[in-house]
Structures are given as C-alpha cells and as structure tokens.
Scaffold this motif. Structure first.
Motif, mmCIF file in Angstrom:
data_model
loop_
_atom_site.group_PDB
_atom_site.id
_atom_site.type_symbol
_atom_site.label_atom_id
_atom_site.label_comp_id
_atom_site.label_asym_id
_atom_site.label_seq_id
_atom_site.Cartn_x
_atom_site.Cartn_y
_atom_site.Cartn_z
ATOM 1 N N LEU A 1 -6.022 -6.026 0.903
ATOM 2 C CA LEU A 1 -6.190 -4.933 1.860
ATOM 3 C C LEU A 1 -7.275 -3.928 1.496
ATOM 4 O O LEU A 1 -7.446 -2.917 2.182
ATOM 5 C CB LEU A 1 -4.833 -4.233 2.064
ATOM 6 C CG LEU A 1 -3.790 -5.135 2.729
ATOM 7 C CD1 LEU A 1 -2.393 -4.512 2.672
ATOM 8 C CD2 LEU A 1 -4.172 -5.415 4.171
ATOM 9 N N SER A 2 -8.013 -4.219 0.429
ATOM 10 C CA SER A 2 -9.113 -3.321 0.077
ATOM 11 C C SER A 2 -10.136 -3.279 1.208
ATOM 12 O O SER A 2 -10.665 -4.303 1.631
ATOM 13 C CB SER A 2 -9.802 -3.815 -1.196
ATOM 14 O OG SER A 2 -10.979 -3.065 -1.393
ATOM 15 N N THR B 1 0.848 -1.195 0.000
ATOM 16 C CA THR B 1 0.000 0.000 0.000
ATOM 17 C C THR B 1 0.882 1.243 0.000
ATOM 18 O O THR B 1 2.089 1.175 0.247
ATOM 19 C CB THR B 1 -0.923 0.037 1.231
ATOM 20 O OG1 THR B 1 -0.127 0.201 2.406
ATOM 21 C CG2 THR B 1 -1.741 -1.245 1.343
ATOM 22 N N SER C 1 -4.466 -2.387 -1.605
ATOM 23 C CA SER C 1 -5.807 -1.977 -1.185
ATOM 24 C C SER C 1 -6.601 -1.276 -2.281
ATOM 25 O O SER C 1 -7.805 -1.107 -2.139
ATOM 26 C CB SER C 1 -5.734 -1.092 0.069
ATOM 27 O OG SER C 1 -5.345 0.238 -0.241
#
Lengths: 248, 248
Positions: free
Chosen positions: A160-161, A109, A140
């Motif tokens: 990681l979204s 990220t 993400s």
C-alpha cells in the motif's frame, strides 16, 4: 487449511506471486470467477509460486480448479470517502478462509475502518479466531510494517505504499506509465528485519524490477499483477505510447 | 468484405494492432476460440485499432463476437524442416477470407513453400482471386519488403525479421528476455518508401519500443502480441527474472 504455517511461508521464498484480479472497469470480457480460476491455473503452470485472489467467489472457484495452489485471499471494499481497504472486517476474513485460501492478506495501515475499528484490533481478533491461518499484513510505510512484524504477522507486504494519504507524496515519476515501486521502503525493511518475510508488492511492473526486489533488496518474494493478468490495462499503456501521450 | 481497401489501410494509421494467438504449448487454459474472441474484444475496447488472429475457427469466432472489428487473419503451418510459414497456400487464404477477416497477412519471404510454389506466385494468385481483399506481406528483410511494395502489397510488415535463416544473425541481445525489434529495417523502409504503410512487427515488447516505432521511425502502425495476450509467457519472463536466470 491443513498446510503447516511455516511451510506456507517457506514455499514463497524467492518466488513470483501473481495477483489475478478482475478489471475494475465495467465491460471487461474476461473476468468471471471461472476466468480468474483459469488464469490462476495458467500462471501457476508457468511458474508462479502463489496467486493472490480477490473475493469469495473467485477464491472458491480458483481453489476448485487448483486444489494444490497456494492462494492468498483478499476482499476489497471501497468507501464513500474514496478509501479502498483490503479485507476490512472479520466477515471478510471468515469468507476468505471458508473459500479455501491458505493466506489471508489484510490492510494493516494506521487508517481506521469506517466502523471505527483499527487494523490492529481486527488483526488481533482474526489471529485469535484463526490461529492456524497465515496472515499477510499489507502496509504503506515503515512504521506500519514494524508494527505488523512486532505483532507476529507471518508475511509483511509493501503493497500500500503510495496509496495512503500520508505516502502518496513519496512517489517519483521514474517510469513512463506509472510511478515505480517503493524500493526504499523494501530496502529499509529487509535491512532492519533480516530474517522476516517481506513481500515486495505495489507497482512492480517489469521483470527488471522483480529481479531487483529479490536479488538487490532481499525481498522474500515479489507480487505482480496488471502486467500479467490485465490485457486491457496493458493495451492502454501501449496505446498511450503509440499516441505519444507520455514522454520518457 | 465490404470495407473499402483504402479505408482499411487508413484506419490502422498510428495505431496499435494486437495479435491474439493461442499459446503454442499444450495445456494452456485460456485459448479456446471463444477465449480468443473475448480477448480480442477486450483489447479492442481498450483502444487497439485491429487484431491479428490465427486460424479459421478463431477468426470466425472473433468476427461473430466483434462485428465491426478490424481483423487481420493468418494461418500458420509448421513443416518437417522446422520452418513455420504464415498463410502458406491458397486454401488458407480461402479460409481466412471466408471466416471474415478484413486483411489477409501472408509470408512474402523468398523461401519457397514445401509444394515448390514461391511466395510471389501465391501472392499473385491470391490477388487475382480476391481483388477486394487487403493483403499484408510479412517479410524478413529489405529486399523482400521492396518486392512486396513493388507488387502492390497493401501493407508490409517486418514480422519475420530474425526468423529466416538469412536474417537470424542480425539479432542483437539488447533486451534481457529476448532480442529487440529490427529498428534498422523499419527505419530503412520508411525512409526509402515514405508514403507506404510499413507495419512494425516482430519482438515489439514494450510501450517504449512501440512509441519509437511510430514517432521515431515513422511506422504506419505497430503490432504487439505476447506481452498483452500470453500471460503464460509473461510469467515465464518474470520467473526467470526472480530466479536470476538473466543478466542485463
């Protein structure tokens, strides 16, 4: 680390990856390294193509009990500001490789690490140090995935979204017990980068969602976790249901 | 066996019972008696009101590790003709009581036992021998449940609906991975016997189904199993899904 990188990536295609991670709450009964390793053996025998394991001890024990297993290794670090970063520094990567993982997954990220280092810097450092290791970038959003792909990450996950400050608002309450997976991100990625191994990960909780990820949205593989390996969590979902603490 | 029978029955009301049973296939990693006992502890801590445990060793180990747990004990016997009977004889009941179960669940279907004894005869014998024990009647259809209620069974379960030769045709393929629960039987029972503790059991696989059982069909409690305590089975469902081996 003798497996060929392309073979490793190819071996995951169309498969189910199962994350076997210890329950974060204290008091859990089942999550000594030996338990994780046995759970890994169980899910691999049942048809999982790989397991995702957290921490040096658990990876090493899993490797010992499952010599031929495909293992994705991570570490997790929680910081004072509430952030949880996956495999945050080069020391973690050293440990994961040393413990016997085939694949290292790491946060890609745009968040900086507490030390100030960016994900990209760490990734480039790790690649240089471990040219034969397969790296999976846990991202993400679309921009982060794009960067990871452009930098040659072997696998890119939507892991990681919903878990970064700038993605948590995209979540919809379309499942009773939790937000659903980010199919939109997955779809955009696979349509944009047709030949790249995009891993569907993050809130895939039902067989139906896993089927969609592969057959509707062309994910390379799908990674699930809690609904397989966390009976404590599964019981909580069901207890909430019998108590009527949720509505459809 | 010092718990008051009415208290035992009352303690289950509105609750989630979790069946912790060893995977029937060979080679499973996680199902020594010690594992069952720890799994039981895990699910009880997560909010289950009771556990359903199979076999003397597993019940005893579960009792040792969980002194205050509410335990439903059974044994299972498979016969040459393919039948599987739950707690088929008085010896099994002796063992279950001796191992420390609070509740004995037994087959109350109209099938005779291989020895020729009927369920009703065994039940009456068991009641006489153990007047202070709570008995749960596992039934497969409305008539069997009615008989069990009329004979004073403390708890009546829909457990075996779909698993006797005369009920297997009622199943509908309304779930991708398996037939759904017998809501029709549950509904008829709770409407006919309003004050009786009817336990919803048999193919309750999702929180939604558990919620319905309690809040729509007035079950006393609901009992689930595989989706909590059998990772091997859960993986199989998901692997079938990613392989596209089922359709909705």
């Amino acid at each position: 680390m003798t497996k060929n990188k392309q073979d490793v990536v190819a071996s995951l295609r169309g498969g189910l990856i199962v994350s076997c991670q210890a329950e974060p709450k204290k008091g859990s009964q089942l999550y000594e390294p030996r338990d994780i390793a046995r759970m890994a053996k169980e899910v691999l025998q049942a048809g999982a193509c790989a397991v995702r394991i957290c921490g040096y001890e658990d990876i090493r024990e899993t490797r010992n009990l499952n010599p031929n297993a495909m293992i994705i290794g991570i570490t997790k670090s929680a910081y004072y500001d509430g952030r949880v970063l996956i495999t945050p520094d080069i020391k973690s990567i050293d440990q994961i490789v040393d413990a016997g993982a085939d694949i290292v997954a790491m946060d890609m990220t745009k968040r900086t690490r507490p030390s100030g280092i960016t994900s990209l810097s760490l990734y480039l450092l790790a690649r240089e140090k471990y040219p034969d290791v397969v790296f999976m970038a846990d991202c993400s959003d679309f921009d982060e995935c794009t960067l990871a792909i452009n930098q040659g990450a072997d696998l890119v996950g939507t892991t990681l979204s919903g878990y970064t400050s700038y993605t948590k608002n995209m979540l919809r309450r379309d499942k009773w017990h939790e937000y659903g997976p980010d199919f939109g991100l997955l779809n955009r990625l696979t349509k944009t980068f047709r030949d790249k191994p995009i891993i569907a990960e993050g809130r895939y909780r039902t067989p139906e969602q896993c089927n969609k990820a592969i057959h509707l949205f062309d994910a390379w593989a799908v990674c699930v976790g809690s609904q397989v390996t966390r009976p404590r969590e599964i019981v909580r979902w069901h207890v909430q249901a019998v108590k009527g603490e949720w509505t459809k």
